[in-house]
Design a protein around this motif. Structure first.
Motif, PDB file in Angstrom:
ATOM      1  N   LEU A  43       0.826  -1.211   0.000  1.00 48.50           N
ATOM      2  CA  LEU A  43       0.000   0.000   0.000  1.00 48.50           C
ATOM      3  C   LEU A  43       0.860   1.260   0.000  1.00 48.50           C
ATOM      4  O   LEU A  43       0.574   2.226  -0.718  1.00 48.50           O
ATOM      5  CB  LEU A  43      -0.919   0.005   1.222  1.00 48.50           C
ATOM      6  CG  LEU A  43      -2.160  -0.886   1.184  1.00 48.50           C
ATOM      7  CD1 LEU A  43      -2.913  -0.780   2.505  1.00 48.50           C
ATOM      8  CD2 LEU A  43      -3.076  -0.493   0.034  1.00 48.50           C
ATOM      9  N   CYS A  46       0.868   3.975  -3.067  1.00 49.82           N
ATOM     10  CA  CYS A  46       0.453   5.371  -2.898  1.00 49.82           C
ATOM     11  C   CYS A  46       1.611   6.329  -3.151  1.00 49.82           C
ATOM     12  O   CYS A  46       1.424   7.410  -3.730  1.00 49.82           O
ATOM     13  CB  CYS A  46      -0.103   5.587  -1.491  1.00 49.82           C
ATOM     14  SG  CYS A  46      -1.627   4.690  -1.155  1.00 49.82           S
ATOM     15  N   SER A  65       1.678   9.213  -6.125  1.00 46.35           N
ATOM     16  CA  SER A  65       1.690  10.620  -5.733  1.00 46.35           C
ATOM     17  C   SER A  65       2.514  11.482  -6.684  1.00 46.35           C
ATOM     18  O   SER A  65       2.390  12.715  -6.662  1.00 46.35           O
ATOM     19  CB  SER A  65       2.228  10.762  -4.301  1.00 46.35           C
ATOM     20  OG  SER A  65       3.593  10.402  -4.227  1.00 46.35           O
ATOM     21  N   VAL A 109      -0.142  13.518   0.235  1.00 44.34           N
ATOM     22  CA  VAL A 109      -0.652  12.168   0.481  1.00 44.34           C
ATOM     23  C   VAL A 109      -0.432  11.769   1.930  1.00 44.34           C
ATOM     24  O   VAL A 109      -1.290  11.128   2.554  1.00 44.34           O
ATOM     25  CB  VAL A 109       0.018  11.163  -0.476  1.00 44.34           C
ATOM     26  CG1 VAL A 109      -0.389   9.733  -0.137  1.00 44.34           C
ATOM     27  CG2 VAL A 109      -0.335  11.472  -1.921  1.00 44.34           C
ATOM     28  N   GLY A 166      -3.428  10.785   4.402  1.00 41.49           N
ATOM     29  CA  GLY A 166      -3.435   9.494   5.073  1.00 41.49           C
ATOM     30  C   GLY A 166      -3.571   9.617   6.579  1.00 41.49           C
ATOM     31  O   GLY A 166      -4.286   8.821   7.218  1.00 41.49           O
ATOM     32  N   MET A 224       6.115   8.592   2.447  1.00 39.69           N
ATOM     33  CA  MET A 224       5.532   9.015   1.163  1.00 39.69           C
ATOM     34  C   MET A 224       6.372  10.036   0.400  1.00 39.69           C
ATOM     35  O   MET A 224       6.639   9.856  -0.798  1.00 39.69           O
ATOM     36  CB  MET A 224       4.120   9.567   1.395  1.00 39.69           C
ATOM     37  CG  MET A 224       3.096   8.538   1.791  1.00 39.69           C
ATOM     38  SD  MET A 224       2.820   7.333   0.486  1.00 39.69           S
ATOM     39  CE  MET A 224       1.780   6.176   1.357  1.00 39.69           C
TER      40      MET A 224
END
Length: 471
Positions: free
Chosen positions: A82, A86, A90, A132, A136, A162
């Protein structure tokens, strides 16, 4: 080459002509000039790095599975997939847009545009990755009670990575566009897996528990160290190749190309990873661990397509800029063959050793052997058209691919939802392989209609060129 010649003399007489032809081909790849030779050298280097990285990733997953056990390992791999998913999304496609624009700017001597493109992309990646991250964190705050408790802390730690994952993707795209395959691929695919294991073992040595939380802490530290080191190395090399000077920023034009790429690659990336995500949502961590081990083992074959794509992208872009469709047809056919035949050989070899490879994760993981056979069928179907999606994107046909990938993703998720309740993780493997076959068929049709030539591993350039010219 001297070593290869010596080894050739040691072969049986019947095999020496074959070895001689292979040696001459390798010598041509290593010494000749031109776009084709450059692309072949880049593919060879990328292929070598991906072999090493696939081995390292495989070994690192074995070590993590052995350290944590099936349950905690299943938690870790679900969350890590995950996080990487992500983080890559991004970037909004800017990492591939660099590969599209930078070779064209370099050919035109537009160095101000190169400086503006690469600098803007790095800043954008950090900002989008941070966005992001914040989104989150808000999601965990408001909807954390709907998430299984054993996922909460690992997800929190993963979100912190991220911005660095997004920055790493931009730096990889910059190096790919400049034909620097070692700098492009080694940080994420070699350095980071090694650091995750080293940090994990260090933490356990100092008394940390053998859990998914510890593994995510190691992954977070490894991601920061890798991305910052890659940033320093890439910036240094860019300054050596491109003198300091003014920057020309055309952000809207770049975004206009990057966003359709984001839609294409985003849906494609979701298509590639949706199986693990769906298994993690509907099944227990134990099932996630077994499925991921089988998929990771077959990923030893996936690196072939990745390697060819890494080399073919800049070559496609340069040929398209020259406007030579005949050369484009030849390059596409070459890329399809470079993808399929190595994938076939590697896939059969991995499948033959499947039971042994899965047993390295632990005794319970051999239950995933059937999954490997099913997944290989889908991988080979996709390999028949090579890096077709890269060809379409470099040709400016981004919007054409969005509906294609959306349909394949919808089929994948729909089949997963249909088959998982009845067949468990076997149903997931069937759904994933079927989606890859659908994707290959659609890519074949779209390339034929959009570019006027047939892209298939068994079609030679001489067979495709007349049709293209007639069009």
């Amino acid at each position: 080459m001297a070593v290869i010649e010596t080894a050739e003399k040691m072969l049986p007489a019947g095999l020496r002509p074959i070895a001689g032809r292979a040696r001459r081909m390798l010598a041509a790849v290593l010494t000749e000039r031109g776009d084709k030779a450059t692309a072949q050298r880049m593919a060879l280097i990328a292929f070598s790095i991906r072999i090493l990285s696939a081995a390292l990733a495989f070994l690192s997953q074995i070590v993590l599975a052995r350290l944590m056990g099936e349950y905690e390992y299943g938690i870790f791999v679900f969350v890590w997939v995950l996080v990487v998913l992500c983080g890559d999304l991004s970037c909004l496609g800017f990492h591939t847009a660099i590969v599209r624009f930078l070779p064209q700017y370099r050919a035109a001597g537009a160095f101000a545009e190169i400086r503006g493109l690469t600098g803007s992309a790095r800043v954008f990646a950090l900002l989008s990755g941070t966005t992001v991250l914040i989104a989150g964190m808000l999601g965990l705050h408001f909807f954390g009670d709907r998430i299984e408790s054993y996922y909460l802390v690992p997800i929190f730690l993963g979100l912190m990575a991220m911005p660095m994952i997004a920055l790493g993707d931009i730096l990889e795209g910059t190096s790919r566009a400049n034909h620097w395959p070692v700098m492009a691929l080694s940080p994420v695919y070699i350095v980071r897996p090694i650091l995750i294991i080293l940090f994990m073992l260090t933490a356990i040595f100092f008394g940390a528990p053998h859990t998914a939380v510890t593994a995510m802490q190691a992954a977070l530290a490894a991601t920061f160290v890798t991305a910052l080191g890659q940033y320093a190395a890439t910036l240094y090399r860019m300054r050596r190749h491109y003198d300091a000077g003014p920057r020309k920023v055309d952000f809207l034009e770049w975004l206009g190309v990057a966003f359709p790429i984001f839609l294409i690659e985003g849906v494609s990336f979701l298509l590639t990873n949706s199986d693990v995500v769906v298994v993690g949502i509907f099944l227990e961590p134990h099932d996630v661990a077994i499925y991921f081990a089988a998929a990771k083992t077959m990923a030893l074959v996936h690196f072939i397509n990745f390697s060819v794509k890494a080399a073919a992208g800049p070559r496609f872009s340069s040929i398209i800029a020259e406007g030579n469709r005949a050369d484009l047809a030849v390059a596409a056919a070459d890329a399809a063959r470079w993808t399929f035949w190595p994938a076939l050989g590697a896939g059969l070899a991995v499948l033959a050793a499947g039971h042994l490879l899965l047993s390295l994760f632990g005794g319970a993981f051999t239950a995933g052997y059937m999954l490997m056979a099913i997944l290989l069928a889908g991988i080979l179907a996709k390999a028949l058209v090579g890096p077709a999606e890269t060809l379409l994107m470099m040709a400016g046909k981004q919007n054409l691919c969005v509906a294609l990938y959306a349909g394949a993703l919808a089929a994948n998720v729909g089949l997963n939802l249909l088959l998982i309740p009845h067949y468990g993780i076997v149903g997931t493997a069937i759904a994933t392989a079927s989606a890859m076959a659908v994707e290959a068929i659609l890519l074949h049709v779209f390339v034929r209609r959009a570019l006027g030539f047939t892209l298939f591993a068994f079609v030679t350039p001489s067979a495709s060129t007349p049709e293209m010219r007639a069009r």
